[in-house]
Design an enzyme around this catalytic site. Structure first.
Site, short mmCIF file in Angstrom:
data_model
loop_
_atom_site.label_atom_id
_atom_site.label_comp_id
_atom_site.label_asym_id
_atom_site.label_seq_id
_atom_site.Cartn_x
_atom_site.Cartn_y
_atom_site.Cartn_z
N LYS A 112 -24.42 52.24 96.61
CA LYS A 112 -24.72 52.02 95.19
C LYS A 112 -26.08 52.59 94.78
O LYS A 112 -26.30 52.83 93.60
CB LYS A 112 -24.64 50.52 94.85
CG LYS A 112 -23.21 50.00 94.95
CD LYS A 112 -22.94 48.81 94.07
CE LYS A 112 -21.43 48.57 94.02
NZ LYS A 112 -21.01 47.43 93.28
N LYS A 193 -11.23 53.33 96.24
CA LYS A 193 -10.79 52.01 95.78
C LYS A 193 -10.66 52.00 94.25
O LYS A 193 -11.47 52.59 93.55
CB LYS A 193 -11.86 50.99 96.20
CG LYS A 193 -11.44 49.55 96.04
CD LYS A 193 -12.56 48.63 96.46
CE LYS A 193 -13.28 48.09 95.25
NZ LYS A 193 -14.22 47.04 95.46
N LYS A 196 -13.62 48.84 88.88
CA LYS A 196 -13.87 48.58 87.46
C LYS A 196 -14.82 49.60 86.85
O LYS A 196 -14.73 49.91 85.68
CB LYS A 196 -14.56 47.22 87.30
CG LYS A 196 -13.68 46.04 87.53
CD LYS A 196 -14.46 44.79 87.13
CE LYS A 196 -14.41 43.73 88.19
NZ LYS A 196 -15.43 43.85 89.22
N1 AQP Z 1 -9.04 47.93 94.28
C1 AQP Z 1 -9.12 46.76 94.93
N2 AQP Z 1 -8.26 46.50 95.94
C2 AQP Z 1 -8.34 45.33 96.60
N3 AQP Z 1 -9.24 44.38 96.32
C3 AQP Z 1 -10.10 44.62 95.33
N4 AQP Z 1 -11.11 43.89 94.84
C4 AQP Z 1 -11.69 44.55 93.81
N5 AQP Z 1 -11.09 45.74 93.64
C5 AQP Z 1 -10.10 45.81 94.57
C6 AQP Z 1 -11.49 42.59 95.37
O1 AQP Z 1 -11.75 41.70 94.33
C7 AQP Z 1 -12.77 40.81 94.71
C8 AQP Z 1 -13.76 40.72 93.61
O2 AQP Z 1 -14.38 41.95 93.45
P1 AQP Z 1 -15.56 42.17 92.45
O3 AQP Z 1 -15.02 42.47 91.14
O4 AQP Z 1 -16.48 41.02 92.49
O5 AQP Z 1 -16.36 43.37 93.09
P2 AQP Z 1 -15.93 44.79 93.53
O6 AQP Z 1 -15.11 44.74 94.77
O7 AQP Z 1 -17.22 45.55 93.61
O8 AQP Z 1 -15.03 45.32 92.35
P3 AQP Z 1 -15.11 46.70 91.61
O9 AQP Z 1 -13.95 46.75 90.69
O10 AQP Z 1 -15.26 47.83 92.59
O11 AQP Z 1 -16.40 46.51 90.74
P4 AQP Z 1 -17.64 47.45 90.58
O12 AQP Z 1 -17.05 48.80 90.23
O13 AQP Z 1 -18.43 46.86 89.45
O14 AQP Z 1 -18.39 47.42 91.87
C9 AQP Z 1 -13.37 41.31 96.02
O15 AQP Z 1 -12.89 40.51 97.08
C10 AQP Z 1 -12.83 42.70 96.12
O16 AQP Z 1 -12.65 43.09 97.47
#
Ligand code: AQP
Length: 328
Positions: A112, A193, A196
Site C-alpha cells: 500500500k 483480488k 473496493k
Molecule cells: N475479493 C475478495 N475475495 C475474498 N475475500 C475478500 N475480502 C475482501 N475482498 C475480497 C474479504 O473481506 C474482508 C473484509 O475486507 P475489507 O473490506 O476490510 O478489506 P480489504 O480486504 O482490504 O478489501 P478491499 O476491497 O481490497 O478494500 P481496499 O481496496 O480498500 O483495500 C476481509 O476478510 C477480506 O479478506
C-alpha cells in the site's frame, strides 16, 4: 457459547461481491455457531485519505448490508469501531509491545505504500489496531482471507508476548480459513483480488448494481482461451473465478456446477451466473434500502456499541492492570 468471532468490512469503498463472498456471506453462517462481534472498521479506513461525507455514508451502508444480508442484530453485536474507544486505547498499549522491525515486514504495508511519496504513520501501525480489535473481544477465531494471514500471525505473536510478559490476559486467536469465496478475483484480471478501491468499475460487481448492470458486467468478464467450464486455477484462472462466484452465490459445490455446464460454452454459463447473482442480490438490495437511513439502524448500532463496550472495557482494564497502569 464459548467460541467468539470478531470480523468486519472496511468502509473504504462501495461494497462489492468480493467482500460479500469472502466476508459477509460467511458472517451470516457464523452467527449460528459463535458469539459474534461484527464491526465496521472506520478507523482502519482513515489510514488512507477518505472523503469525510463518503466515509460517513459508506460506514452506514456497510452496517446496513450486515443486516440486509441476514445478520441478526439481536444475536450478534453490530457496531462502529470508532464508537468503542477501547480499540484505540488497547492499540496504544499493544504498540508498546510491537517492534518497528516486525511492522516493517508486513507485506500489505509494503504494497500500500509502494510508489507513494508519503503515507500516514497510521498505515504503518494499523496491524496493531487490528490486533487490538481482535484481542479486546477475546476472539477464539478470526475469519481471514489470504491477504490477512500475516496480520493475524502478528496478532497471535502480540497476544503471546503480552501474556508471557504480564501474565495470561488475552486469548490467542485461531484463523478460520474458508475454502470457498476466500479469493474472489477481479472480473477484468483474475490475478488481482476484486477490490473496493480498484478504479476500474468493470473489475467488480457492486452490491447495489442494478440487475442489468450485473448482467452486462458478467457478459464482459474476461474468460480463458480454452472453452470448457472447468475449475483449474493454474491454467484457467478467469473461468475458475467465475465458477467460484457461482458457487458462493448459489451455495453449490464447484463439482456440481462443472457437471451442469459440461459441454456448454462460456456464454450460457455467464448468463446463468448473472441470474444467480441477481437473485441473491435483489432481496438484499431491497432490505438495504429500507434500513440504511432509518432510526432503527442508529438504534442497532448504539445497542451494538454498548454490548461491545462491556466486553471490550473488561479486557482493557485487565490489560492495563497487568501492565501496572493504575485503574479504579
Ligand atoms: N475479493 C475478495 N475475495 C475474498 N475475500 C475478500 N475480502 C475482501 N475482498 C475480497 C474479504 O473481506 C474482508 C473484509 O475486507 P475489507 O473490506 O476490510 O478489506 P480489504 O480486504 O482490504 O478489501 P478491499 O476491497 O481490497 O478494500 P481496499 O481496496 O480498500 O483495500 C476481509 O476478510 C477480506 O479478506
Amino acid at each position: 457459547m464459548n467460541k467468539q468471532i470478531l470480523s468486519g468490512i472496511k468502509p473504504s469503498g462501495d461494497l462489492n461481491i468480493g467482500g460479500y463472498g469472502g466476508a459477509l456471506s460467511q458472517f451470516v453462517q457464523y452467527q449460528h455457531d459463535f458469539e459474534c462481534f461484527f464491526f465496521v472498521p472506520d478507523l482502519h479506513a482513515i489510514t488512507v485519505p477518505q472523503d469525510p461525507q463518503q466515509l460517513a455514508r459508506r460506514t452506514r451502508e456497510i452496517a446496513a448490508f450486515y443486516i440486509a444480508a441476514g445478520i441478526d442484530p439481536t444475536k450478534s453485536a453490530i457496531f462502529l469501531q470508532s464508537q468503542v474507544p477501547a480499540h484505540t486505547e488497547l492499540a496504544w498499549l499493544l504498540e508498546t509491545q510491537a517492534s518497528f522491525g516486525e511492522l516493517g515486514r508486513m507485506t500489505q504495508f509494503k504494497d500500500k505504500s509502494n510508489g507513494k511519496e508519503s503515507v500516514s504513520s497510521a498505515l504503518f501501525t494499523y496491524p496493531v489496531l487490528m490486533a487490538a480489535d481482535i484481542l479486546l473481544y477475546q476472539a477464539t477465531h478470526v475469519p481471514v482471507g489470504e491477504d490477512q494471514k500475516q496480520h493475524l500471525e502478528l496478532t497471535r505473536n502480540l497476544a503471546e508476548r503480552f501474556n508471557h510478559r504480564f501474565g495470561e490476559t488475552f486469548v490467542v486467536p485461531e484463523p478460520l480459513i474458508q475454502d470457498i469465496g476466500s479469493r474472489i478475483m477481479g472480473l477484468d484480471d483474475p490475478t488481482k483480488k476484486m477490490s473496493k478501491s480498484n478504479p476500474n468499475l468493470s473489475s467488480y460487481v457492486l452490491m447495489l448494481d442494478p440487475p442489468d448492470t450485473i448482467r452486462k458486467k458478467f457478459a464482459r468478464a474476461v474468460t480463458d482461451s480454452e472453452s470448457s467450464v472447468r475449475c483449474d486455477w493454474d491454467t484457467k484462472p478467469a473461468v475458475s473465478n467465475l465458477i467460484e462466484i457461482y458457487s458462493v452465490f448459489a451455495n453449490e459445490p464447484v463439482e456440481i456446477i462443472e457437471k451442469r455446464y459440461a459441454g456448454e460454452g462460456y456464454g450460457t454459463f455467464k448468463k446463468d451466473l448473472a441470474e444467480v447473482v441477481v437473485d441473491k442480490l435483489v432481496p438484499i438490495q431491497e432490505k438495504f434500502k429500507e434500513i440504511v437511513d432509518s432510526r432503527e439502524l442508529d438504534d442497532i448500532l448504539k445497542r451494538g456499541a454498548q454490548k461491545a463496550s462491556e466486553k471490550a472495557y473488561d479486557t482493557l482494564k485487565r490489560a492495563k492492570q497487568a501492565m501496572g497502569l493504575v485503574t479504579f
